[in-house]
Structure formats: C-alpha cells, structure tokens
Design an enzyme around this catalytic site. Structure first.
Site, PDB file in Angstrom:
ATOM      1  N   ASP A 149       0.816  -1.226   0.000  1.00  0.00           N
ATOM      2  CA  ASP A 149       0.000   0.000   0.000  1.00  0.00           C
ATOM      3  C   ASP A 149       0.844   1.267   0.000  1.00  0.00           C
ATOM      4  O   ASP A 149       0.425   2.307   0.510  1.00  0.00           O
ATOM      5  CB  ASP A 149      -0.946   0.016   1.210  1.00  0.00           C
ATOM      6  CG  ASP A 149      -1.766  -1.250   1.323  1.00  0.00           C
ATOM      7  OD1 ASP A 149      -2.401  -1.628   0.328  1.00  0.00           O
ATOM      8  OD2 ASP A 149      -1.762  -1.882   2.397  1.00  0.00           O
ATOM      9  N   GLY A 151       1.829   2.976  -2.712  1.00  0.00           N
ATOM     10  CA  GLY A 151       1.529   3.871  -3.830  1.00  0.00           C
ATOM     11  C   GLY A 151       2.332   3.546  -5.069  1.00  0.00           C
ATOM     12  O   GLY A 151       2.676   4.440  -5.846  1.00  0.00           O
ATOM     13  N   LYS A 152       2.627   2.270  -5.284  1.00  0.00           N
ATOM     14  CA  LYS A 152       3.429   1.850  -6.437  1.00  0.00           C
ATOM     15  C   LYS A 152       2.731   2.148  -7.762  1.00  0.00           C
ATOM     16  O   LYS A 152       3.372   2.512  -8.749  1.00  0.00           O
ATOM     17  CB  LYS A 152       3.721   0.339  -6.340  1.00  0.00           C
ATOM     18  CG  LYS A 152       4.506  -0.064  -5.102  1.00  0.00           C
ATOM     19  CD  LYS A 152       4.689  -1.562  -5.007  1.00  0.00           C
ATOM     20  CE  LYS A 152       3.405  -2.282  -4.656  1.00  0.00           C
ATOM     21  NZ  LYS A 152       2.924  -1.999  -3.287  1.00  0.00           N
ATOM     22  N   ASN A 174      -4.965  -9.788  -4.917  1.00  0.00           N
ATOM     23  CA  ASN A 174      -4.758  -9.208  -3.582  1.00  0.00           C
ATOM     24  C   ASN A 174      -3.989  -7.897  -3.665  1.00  0.00           C
ATOM     25  O   ASN A 174      -3.913  -7.157  -2.685  1.00  0.00           O
ATOM     26  CB  ASN A 174      -4.020 -10.183  -2.660  1.00  0.00           C
ATOM     27  CG  ASN A 174      -2.707 -10.692  -3.251  1.00  0.00           C
ATOM     28  OD1 ASN A 174      -2.495 -10.643  -4.463  1.00  0.00           O
ATOM     29  ND2 ASN A 174      -1.834 -11.188  -2.396  1.00  0.00           N
ATOM     30  N   ALA A 175      -3.405  -7.602  -4.827  1.00  0.00           N
ATOM     31  CA  ALA A 175      -2.756  -6.303  -5.034  1.00  0.00           C
ATOM     32  C   ALA A 175      -3.835  -5.284  -5.397  1.00  0.00           C
ATOM     33  O   ALA A 175      -4.693  -5.554  -6.230  1.00  0.00           O
ATOM     34  CB  ALA A 175      -1.725  -6.400  -6.155  1.00  0.00           C
ATOM     35  N   GLY A 176      -3.783  -4.135  -4.766  1.00  0.00           N
ATOM     36  CA  GLY A 176      -4.728  -3.081  -5.094  1.00  0.00           C
ATOM     37  C   GLY A 176      -3.998  -1.793  -5.398  1.00  0.00           C
ATOM     38  O   GLY A 176      -3.434  -1.173  -4.504  1.00  0.00           O
ATOM     39  N   HIS A 177      -3.939  -1.421  -6.668  1.00  0.00           N
ATOM     40  CA  HIS A 177      -3.206  -0.228  -7.089  1.00  0.00           C
ATOM     41  C   HIS A 177      -4.186   0.828  -7.579  1.00  0.00           C
ATOM     42  O   HIS A 177      -4.888   0.628  -8.569  1.00  0.00           O
ATOM     43  CB  HIS A 177      -2.192  -0.577  -8.174  1.00  0.00           C
ATOM     44  CG  HIS A 177      -1.099  -1.480  -7.698  1.00  0.00           C
ATOM     45  ND1 HIS A 177      -0.187  -2.074  -8.538  1.00  0.00           N
ATOM     46  CD2 HIS A 177      -0.768  -1.884  -6.445  1.00  0.00           C
ATOM     47  CE1 HIS A 177       0.655  -2.809  -7.827  1.00  0.00           C
ATOM     48  NE2 HIS A 177       0.312  -2.706  -6.560  1.00  0.00           N
ATOM     49  N   THR A 178      -4.230   1.945  -6.869  1.00  0.00           N
ATOM     50  CA  THR A 178      -5.142   3.039  -7.209  1.00  0.00           C
ATOM     51  C   THR A 178      -4.394   4.099  -8.002  1.00  0.00           C
ATOM     52  O   THR A 178      -3.370   4.610  -7.551  1.00  0.00           O
ATOM     53  CB  THR A 178      -5.738   3.672  -5.939  1.00  0.00           C
ATOM     54  OG1 THR A 178      -6.406   2.660  -5.180  1.00  0.00           O
ATOM     55  CG2 THR A 178      -6.724   4.764  -6.296  1.00  0.00           C
ATOM     56  N   GLN A 360       2.216  -6.135  -3.658  1.00  0.00           N
ATOM     57  CA  GLN A 360       2.565  -6.245  -2.239  1.00  0.00           C
ATOM     58  C   GLN A 360       3.930  -5.587  -1.960  1.00  0.00           C
ATOM     59  O   GLN A 360       4.213  -4.566  -2.566  1.00  0.00           O
ATOM     60  CB  GLN A 360       2.533  -7.708  -1.764  1.00  0.00           C
ATOM     61  CG  GLN A 360       1.173  -8.373  -1.821  1.00  0.00           C
ATOM     62  CD  GLN A 360       0.855  -8.906  -3.200  1.00  0.00           C
ATOM     63  OE1 GLN A 360       1.667  -9.554  -3.844  1.00  0.00           O
ATOM     64  NE2 GLN A 360      -0.329  -8.619  -3.668  1.00  0.00           N
ATOM     65  N   THR A 437      -9.713  -4.584   0.065  1.00  0.00           N
ATOM     66  CA  THR A 437     -10.664  -5.060   1.074  1.00  0.00           C
ATOM     67  C   THR A 437     -11.444  -3.953   1.766  1.00  0.00           C
ATOM     68  O   THR A 437     -12.480  -4.220   2.371  1.00  0.00           O
ATOM     69  CB  THR A 437      -9.908  -5.840   2.162  1.00  0.00           C
ATOM     70  OG1 THR A 437      -9.002  -4.944   2.839  1.00  0.00           O
ATOM     71  CG2 THR A 437      -9.121  -6.995   1.558  1.00  0.00           C
TER      72      THR A 437
END
Length: 561
Positions: A149, A151-152, A174-178, A360, A437
């Site tokens: 988390d 900010g990649k 499971n990776a969440g990139h905004t 991750q 999540t």
C-alpha cells in the site's frame, strides 16, 4: 554555450577547434564520440565537488542525448523512441546547504516536445523529470519496500508513458493499485498492470501471477466502460495458474481454522492457489486449450479441497457447472493468452523498454517478510526473474516505493505502530483503507531499520517517498532508527524472530514538522526546509537517494529530486 569553470570552457574550446580542423562533418561526428565521453566525465563530476559530504550524492546526467526513432503502424512513435535525456540536477538543500549550480550543456538540443519534459507540471523543473526518467535502465522495476500500500501504481502509471511494456510478475488480485488519469478519474486495479492507462503500453501478466478469471474480466469490462481500450493491449501468460472460486472459499475456511492466530489475508484465494501450484495439482491458463482433460484436473482439485476442509461442500453438479463456465471463459480469454516469457525476452532483444510492477512488498515476502504474516509469493527483486522468465543480469534500476510513514493490514509485527488517537489521526489524514478489502490499515512512524533491510535485499538504485503531504499536520515527526532488545544487544538488521520483534523497543529521532500544506508544490527547492530536512535525513540513514516525492494522489503531484 558556456559553463561555470575555465576547465570546462577549455574542453568546449577544444571541441570547437577539433570540429574546424576536420575535413568532413561525418569524420567530425565519429571523432567527437570519445571526446564527448571525456567531456561528459569532467562535466558530470564538477557539481559533486560542491555537494555537502553529509548527504547522499547522485551523479546527475548533464549531457543531453536523444535516441533514433522508429515508427509504429500508423506513424505513432513509441514511448521509448522519444527524447529521454535532457540533463538534470539534484534536489534542493535544506537550511544553510546550497545546491551545486551548473549549466546543462548539450551536443544536440533536446526536442521541445520531449514526453519526459512535458510530464513535469507547470512550474516544475522539467530537466529533473526528463533526466530521472530518461536515465532509467532498459529493464527497470518498481517494488514495494514496506508492508504494501505504498503507492506503487501511481509511479508505474507515470513511468509507463516512457516504457513499451509494463509487466506484473507475482501475486494476484490481492494487489490493489489506485491510479488517476489526466482528468482525475480514479481507477482501482488488481490484476491489470498500472500501465493500462497509457495507450501505447503493452501490459503483461506474467507466469508468476495467479489469475481469477471472473475478476480479470470484471476489471477489463470496467476499464472499457470508462473508455480505456484493452483490446490487443493485455497478454496473459499461458503458464499462469488459475485461481478458482473454491480457492477463495478455502482461504476463508483456513483463516477460521487459525482463529486468534489468523494471518489477515484478503481472502482472495491467493495462498490456496499457490498451494495448489506448489503441490503440483494446480491448473494453468494453457490448460484451457485442452478442455478434453480439463474436467479431470478440476475434479482432482475440488476433491482434494473437500477432503481437506469439511466445511467445503463438493456436491453433485458442481464439476459440470464449473467446466461449462470455464469453456465460456476459455473462448473469451484466447486472444489474451501468450507465451509471455518469449514476448518479454523478444521485447528486450528488440531494445524495447520494460517496466516491472511489483505487487505487495518486501516485508510481505514469503522468505524475507514477517513470516508467517506474509503473502504467498516473492514481491522482492528475485520474484521478477522467476515471475517473468528473464535473466538476473538483464535487470537494471529498481525503484523502492516507501511511504513517509508506515502502514500494514492484517496481523503481524509492526514495531513503529501508533495506537489510540495518534494512530487514528494518521489513518484519517492518509485515508488508509485498503483498495482491495476496504479494511482500515494500521499506521505508524517510518521504520528505518525495516527500510534499510528492504534496500539491502533489493539493491534499490533510488526511492520514491510517497504521501509526504500527509505528515503536514504534525508539529514533530519521529523516525524509528534502531531496535533495542531487552538484553541490550545491538541488532544490526531486521530480525526474523517474531518473538524478539514483539519485545523490541524502538529508538526514535525526532524532527520538526512543517505545519503547512505542500500538496501544490512541484519543485523540491520550494518545499519547507523542515520537509527537505526530513527527506534528506531518510536518504542519509538508508544510503539510497530519493528521486521521487509524492505530495498527493494525482498524476502531477510528484516532485522529481
């Protein structure tokens, strides 16, 4: 053109004299090359003499260069064919420190339409942006250097404008990139690489990624609905393993089994899918091309899950229903399937630029993280080679992404964690809720011991310090610089013993805050001195230069240092 000292003027004079003495221009250009390199060596070293010795130094590229261009179908030049280097300087000083001044000299003037230069926001030093991005290796990577988390996705989105290929190498949904596009529209990505917003970029999902097809199709449909074309721009490795719905169900059952010792997974089925892969009864994307044997393989998987977890009900009709469902998936997926090992290596041979996007982060690495409170893959540098099938010698610059503070989700050690009102305020200021999540993240001070450990494992060439603006409300800021165990024995690195981690006391350095909004600042020299002091102290403690500083979520909210 002129420079700051007689020695460089002398070199320039020699260059001009040499040009006049040569009989032809073609001979001049050939003869100039070694002299140019000599000039570059002298001129690049000049500013270093003026830099303070108590802060990390980073040799700037002061000799501009351009690369020959090739055109794609339709006449559009690829991102790698644009002018990439236009010189650059280091970041601004703090307090009484002064930056080394120099003049950027160029054998060939940079194009006015340089894509790297136009990336810089109004008022920003375009030289720094072009120099930083243009100086990256042909194969570069962006990796997390905390517990995820960081900010990649934002940095990958920005850099993707200058790379031909962006590739995911491990993890799953499971990776969440905004990320945000140029109009400020928000995109939450989980499987699709963050380069998808750049229309000239090919996005590759490598063999090390586990793929839930319903989730992938949902993500693609969502992008298309927002005007982002995915046709012909996403390739999925035929060696990637398929993550089924039952993997997600089993993930939840496994967490329930652990009770108070639960890992805190996303329950997206990542761990169970990697388990299927490792015990060698997994099903790969390429198996969808052989539907005659697919039912037998899926039956083995479902039967194994039912025997292991009494709560998983493998009832009549489930197999037939799943097989029919995946027949439809196979038909839709076929245009996306490719031998990505070949695609990526061929791209490298063709001198195309490849950017690897890690999911991750290192502190969640199955080997190097806070085991067992980790993910099921290798989000550190080694995972790039195994997850894409490229040789270690090909890897170039690796950028570590780190928040100006620390956060993590789920269970596990967190030495610098803040509790109560302090933790709540930092969470609120940073909007720290999971992309995947929605869970509230645990927050705390920046952990230098853990960061140095991540830098050591990955060999980062530079860092991207994100969310510096979040700390603006604080009157003073703490840096966790050392761990002290109960017996007082010095600890030289991040320990693997979780019991020891729970007993450690953290030693802090306290730095002054800046107490003002920095979200609109785009030049490093315009940051408050206290903010510069914080950045430079982190550089000094970890021994890796910070080249990128995030001061907001938008594409333009990035300072090149």
């Amino acid at each position: 053109m002129s420079c700051l000292c007689p020695s460089t003027n002398t070199i320039l004079g020699a260059l001009l004299s040499l040009a006049l003495s040569l009989s032809s221009f073609s001979h001049f250009t050939k003869t100039l090359e070694p002299v140019e390199r000599e000039f570059s060596a002298h001129f690049t070293a000049l500013p270093l003499l003026l830099l303070p010795t108590d802060r990390p130094t980073d040799r700037p590229n002061n000799l501009s260069s351009s690369i020959s261009t090739s055109t794609r179908p339709g006449g559009a030049a690829s991102p790698r064919d644009r002018l990439l280097l236009s010189g650059g300087g280091g970041g601004g000083g703090c307090g009484g420190r002064r930056r080394a001044a120099f003049v950027v000299c160029s054998v060939k003037p940079p194009s006015a339409t340089s894509s790297a230069a136009t990336l810089a926001a109004p008022g920003q030093g375009k030289t720094e942006a072009a120099g930083r991005i243009g100086g990256l290796s042909q194969v570069s990577g962006v990796l997390g250097s905390q517990w995820g988390d960081e900010g990649k996705g934002k940095l990958v989105d920005i850099l993707a404008q200058h790379f031909d290929v962006v590739a995911r190498c491990q993890g799953g949904a499971n990776a969440g990139h905004t990320i945000y596009n140029a109009e400020g529209k928000k995109f939450a990505l989980h499987l699709v690489p963050s380069g998808i917003l750049n229309e000239d970029t090919l996005c590759v999902i490598g063999n090390g990624v586990v793929v839930h097809l319903p989730g992938l199709f949902e993500e693609i449909d969502g992008l298309e609905a927002k005007g982002v074309s995915c046709k012909g721009r996403i390739l999925l490795s035929d060696r990637s393993h398929l993550l089924f719905d039952f993997h997600q169900e089993v993930d939840g059952l496994r967490e329930a089994e652990l009770a108070d010792s639960f890992i805190g997974t996303t329950k997206r089925g990542i761990g169970p899918c990697y388990s299927s892969k490792v015990i060698r009864n997994g099903i790969r994307v390429g198996d969808l091309r052989h539907m005659d044997t697919f039912p037998e393989k899926l039956d083995l998987l479902l039967s194994d899950a039912a025997s292991r977890f009494p709560g998983f009900k493998y009832g009549p009709g489930m197999l037939e229903e799943e097989v029919e469902r995946y027949k439809r998936f196979a038909e839709r997926l076929e245009p996306f399937i490719a031998d990505t090992v070949h695609v990526v290596n061929e791209s490298i041979l063709q001198k195309k630029k490849v950017l690897v996007e890690g999911g991750q982060a290192t502190m969640l690495d199955i080997d190097f993280g806070t085991y067992p409170f980790v993910t099921s893959s290798s989000p550190s540098a080694g995972g790039i080679c195994t997850g894409l099938g490229i040789a270690p010698r090909i890897l170039g610059d690796l950028i570590g992404v780190v928040k100006a503070y620390t956060s993590r989700v789920g269970s596990g050690p967190f030495p610098t964690e803040l509790f109560g009102n302090e933790g709540d305020m930092l969470r609120s200021a940073g909007h720290e809720f999971g992309t995947t999540t929605g869970r509230p993240r645990r927050c705390g001070w920046l952990d230098i011991v853990a960061l140095k450990y991540c830098c050591q494992i990955n060999g980062f060439s530079s860092l991207n310090l994100t969310k510096l603006d979040v700390l603006s409300y604080l009157p003073e800021i703490h840096l966790g610089v050392a761990y002290t165990p109960p017996d007082g024995t010095p600890i030289k690195s991040f320990p693997g013993d979780l019991d020891l981690l729970e007993q450690l006391k953290v030693e802090y350095e306290v730095l002054p805050g800046w107490k003002c909004d920095i979200s609109s600042i785009r030049n490093y020299s315009d940051l408050p001195k206290a903010a510069q002091q914080y950045v430079e102290r982190v550089e000094e403690l970890v021994g890796v230069p910070i080249h990128y500083i995030g001061v907001g979520p938008g594409r333009d909210a990035l300072i090149f240092k």
